[in-house]
Every structure is written in structure tokens, then in C-alpha cells.
Design an enzyme around this catalytic site. Structure first.
Site, PDB file in Angstrom:
ATOM      1  CG  ASP A 105      -0.313  -0.514   2.487  1.00 29.35           C
ATOM      2  OD1 ASP A 105       0.936  -0.482   2.572  1.00 29.35           O
ATOM      3  OD2 ASP A 105      -1.029  -0.945   3.392  1.00 29.35           O
ATOM      4  CG  ASP A 110      -8.919  -0.928  11.462  1.00 27.67           C
ATOM      5  OD1 ASP A 110      -7.956  -1.662  11.134  1.00 27.67           O
ATOM      6  OD2 ASP A 110      -9.315   0.003  10.739  1.00 27.67           O
ATOM      7  CG  HIS A 147      -5.846  -2.079   8.641  1.00 29.63           C
ATOM      8  ND1 HIS A 147      -6.020  -0.748   8.951  1.00 29.63           N
ATOM      9  CD2 HIS A 147      -4.515  -2.313   8.830  1.00 29.63           C
ATOM     10  CE1 HIS A 147      -4.869  -0.218   9.301  1.00 29.63           C
ATOM     11  NE2 HIS A 147      -3.929  -1.144   9.239  1.00 29.63           N
ATOM     12  CD  GLU A 159      -8.807   1.106   7.515  1.00 31.92           C
ATOM     13  OE1 GLU A 159      -8.690   0.119   8.264  1.00 31.92           O
ATOM     14  OE2 GLU A 159      -8.250   2.195   7.763  1.00 31.92           O
TER      15      GLU A 159
HETATM   16  C1  F6R Z   1       1.426  -1.248   6.067  1.00 32.96           C
HETATM   17  C2  F6R Z   1       0.187  -2.013   6.190  1.00 32.96           C
HETATM   18  C3  F6R Z   1      -0.632  -1.926   7.443  1.00 32.96           C
HETATM   19  C4  F6R Z   1       0.204  -2.152   8.710  1.00 32.96           C
HETATM   20  C5  F6R Z   1      -0.667  -2.053   9.947  1.00 32.96           C
HETATM   21  C6  F6R Z   1       0.138  -2.186  11.227  1.00 32.96           C
HETATM   22  O1  F6R Z   1       2.036  -1.468   4.827  1.00 32.96           O
HETATM   23  O2  F6R Z   1      -0.181  -2.665   5.283  1.00 32.96           O
HETATM   24  O3  F6R Z   1      -1.652  -2.883   7.379  1.00 32.96           O
HETATM   25  O4  F6R Z   1       0.806  -3.407   8.639  1.00 32.96           O
HETATM   26  O5  F6R Z   1      -1.346  -0.830   9.965  1.00 32.96           O
HETATM   27  O6  F6R Z   1       0.994  -1.101  11.358  1.00 32.96           O
HETATM   28  P1  F6R Z   1       2.116  -1.057  12.506  1.00 32.96           P
HETATM   29  O7  F6R Z   1       3.085  -2.144  12.174  1.00 32.96           O
HETATM   30  O8  F6R Z   1       2.719   0.303  12.390  1.00 32.96           O
HETATM   31  O9  F6R Z   1       1.402  -1.308  13.794  1.00 32.96           O
END
Ligand code: F6R
Length: 263
Positions: A67, A136, A138, A143
Site C-alpha cells: 500500500d 481495527d 486491517h 479497512e
Molecule cells: C502497512 C500495512 C498496514 C500495517 C498495519 C500495522 O504497509 O499494510 O496494514 O501493517 O497498519 O501497522 P504497525 O506495524 O505500524 O502497527
């Protein structure tokens, strides 16, 4: 799902780096799906060490990031493109033409998303997809409510995601409200999936996606529908799981399990 619980972040990072390194050694031109965020920083550091000390060769590896924020140009300090060069690509011998990160400042996001999916197909599909998990539930920026059939597209970010990610920006208002993300359908087509999570703040959501029902409200629960998923957690993230003893027994007796029934 294979659940591996490690005592702390450092061990979690080492184990997940070992899994990625084993995949690259098994197939030198592996296609990796990569995540950003706090969670994989330690894993990427370990991979760099394996490259430097053991000569792990990235020269034929191809990578596709999950992403990118809409509106951020690749060199922007908060872009995921910048993150990847800073934390991994600059430190291993991966070739510039083999790394793909969604382009946040594209003029035509829809066309770009089609093109991105096509590049994944042309590369032969993703061999190993690395994932983190959001508060959440994801994966990528899929989402709550995202379709399990979704492909790479633009998604609006949830309020909680914007708040969680505000720590990387000067002010919360600077956090982009939209991102380009691989879809759940795209992620589930990877041949293998590795999800990593650490810290107490991920404990509830880890229990939900591993042991709760499959629901689009926790998009990581879609991984229950995939046949080859490894989850590496630290003890804090695993602290709300109910079947810890079973997962640990399987981990400690894996040689027996593999001999009897395969994976
Ligand atoms: C980032 C991504 C997100 C993160 C998730 C956790 O490329 O795809 O799904 O893996 O938001 O983020 P952290 O590791 O910062 O808690």
C-alpha cells in the site's frame, strides 16, 4: 494457520526474517509482498544482517508493496516508498527495477491499480506475502467492511487508522485520508502468507482474527480461508489467545506433525 509465539519483539523479528530468508534461498527469484509500519522494522533489520553476514542474495528477488498513501510522492519522507528504501532496499542488493510500491501521486489511480495487478500477474504471482495488522484488524489498508474479493484500489482510511498513523506525521490533519492498497482478493492469492504482530495493543485483534469468526469487520480473519499462513507474535500480542498451549505444542513437535500429515 501456524501460530508461532516468541518471547519478545527481537525474537519475533528474527524468526520472521528467517522465514523470509528461507523463501529467498528456496527460490532465488522469489516474488515478495511487503508491508511497512512499525512491526516489520526489526524483521527488515534482521534480513539486512542475513544479507551482510550470510550473503543472502536479493539480486533476483522481486517485491510488491501492499500500500501507499494517496497524494504522497515517492520521495516524501512519510511515503511508504521512502520507508522501504530507508529500512530495506538501500541495504540489500535488490535491483531498482524489481521493486514495486504503489505510486501515491499517480494522476489516474484507477488505471494505476489495474497496472499494479497486471505487474503482479506478470511476475508470476506473489510467493510470500508479509503482513502486519492494524488495530481495527486491517491487512494492507483493507479497512473493516472490505470485500474479500477486493483487488488493488483506493480505500478511505478509518478514523482509528488515521489516529494510529498520526505518530509518523507532524499533525493528525497531515495524515492522508486515502490509500492505494492491494485488496483482500489480491493478498489471498499469494502462495504463502506471513503475518507478524507485537505488543499488547494488538492482543485483542490477534485473538479476534485467529480464534474469532471470519468477518469482513476484521479483514485479517480472511486469512482463515488461506491454506498456508504463518503468524509470528510476541508474547504480548499473543496474550489474549485461548489455545496457546496447543500452538506451542505444535511448534515444539513440528517434526512429528510434518512426518505424519504434512502441513
Ligand atoms: C502497512 C500495512 C498496514 C500495517 C498495519 C500495522 O504497509 O499494510 O496494514 O501493517 O497498519 O501497522 P504497525 O506495524 O505500524 O502497527
Amino acid at each position: 494457520m501456524e501460530i508461532i509465539i516468541e518471547p519478545d519483539y527481537e525474537k519475533m523479528s528474527k524468526t520472521s526474517a528467517r522465514i523470509i530468508a528461507a523463501e529467498i534461498r528456496r527460490k532465488h527469484d522469489s516474488v515478495l509482498g511487503l508491508a511497512t509500519g512499525d512491526t516489520p522494522i526489526g524483521t527488515y533489520k534482521e534480513l539486512v544482517k542475513v544479507h551482510e553476514i550470510e550473503g543472502l542474495d536479493f539480486s533476483k528477488v522481486r517485491t510488491f508493496n501492499l500500500d501507499e498513501y494517496v497524494g504522497l510522492a515517492p520521495p516524501h519522507k512519510n511515503s511508504y516508498n521512502y520507508f522501504m528504501w530507508d529500512n530495506l532496499f538501500n541495504h540489500v542488493n535488490v535491483s531498482l527495477s524489481s521493486v514495486y510500491v504503489p505510486q501515491g501521486n499517480t494522476d489516474d489511480p484507477e488505471q494505476f491499480c489495474h497496472w499494479y495487478e497486471e505487474q503482479i500477474q506478470k511476475a508470476g504471482g506473489i510467493d510470500l506475502q508479509v503482513l502486519g495488522i492494524g488495530g481495527d484488524g486491517h491487512i494492507g489498508f483493507n479497512e473493516p467492511g472490505s470485500s474479500f474479493a477486493s483487488r488493488t484500489r483506493v480505500k478511505a482510511l478509518e478514523e482509528q487508522t488515521v489516529k494510529d498513523n498520526a505518530r509518523f506525521f507532524e499533525k493528525e490533519e497531515d495524515v492522508p485520508r486515502f490509500a492505494i492498497t492491494m485488496g483482500i482478493g489480491t493478498i489471498l492469492e499469494a502462495r504463502k502468507i506471513l503475518l507478524i504482530a507485537n505488543g499488547e495493543k494488538k492482543a485483542d485483534v490477534c485473538a479476534q482474527f485467529i480464534e474469532g469468526p471470519v468477518t469482513s469487520q476484521i479483514t485479517a480473519s480472511s486469512l482463515q480461508l488461506h491454506s498456508y499462513v504463518t503468524v509470528v507474535l510476541d508474547e504480548a500480542a499473543a496474550s489474549k489467545l485461548k489455545r496457546t498451549e496447543y500452538y506451542n505444542w505444535v511448534r515444539d513437535n513440528k517434526h512429528l506433525v510434518e512426518k505424519r500429515v504434512g502441513r
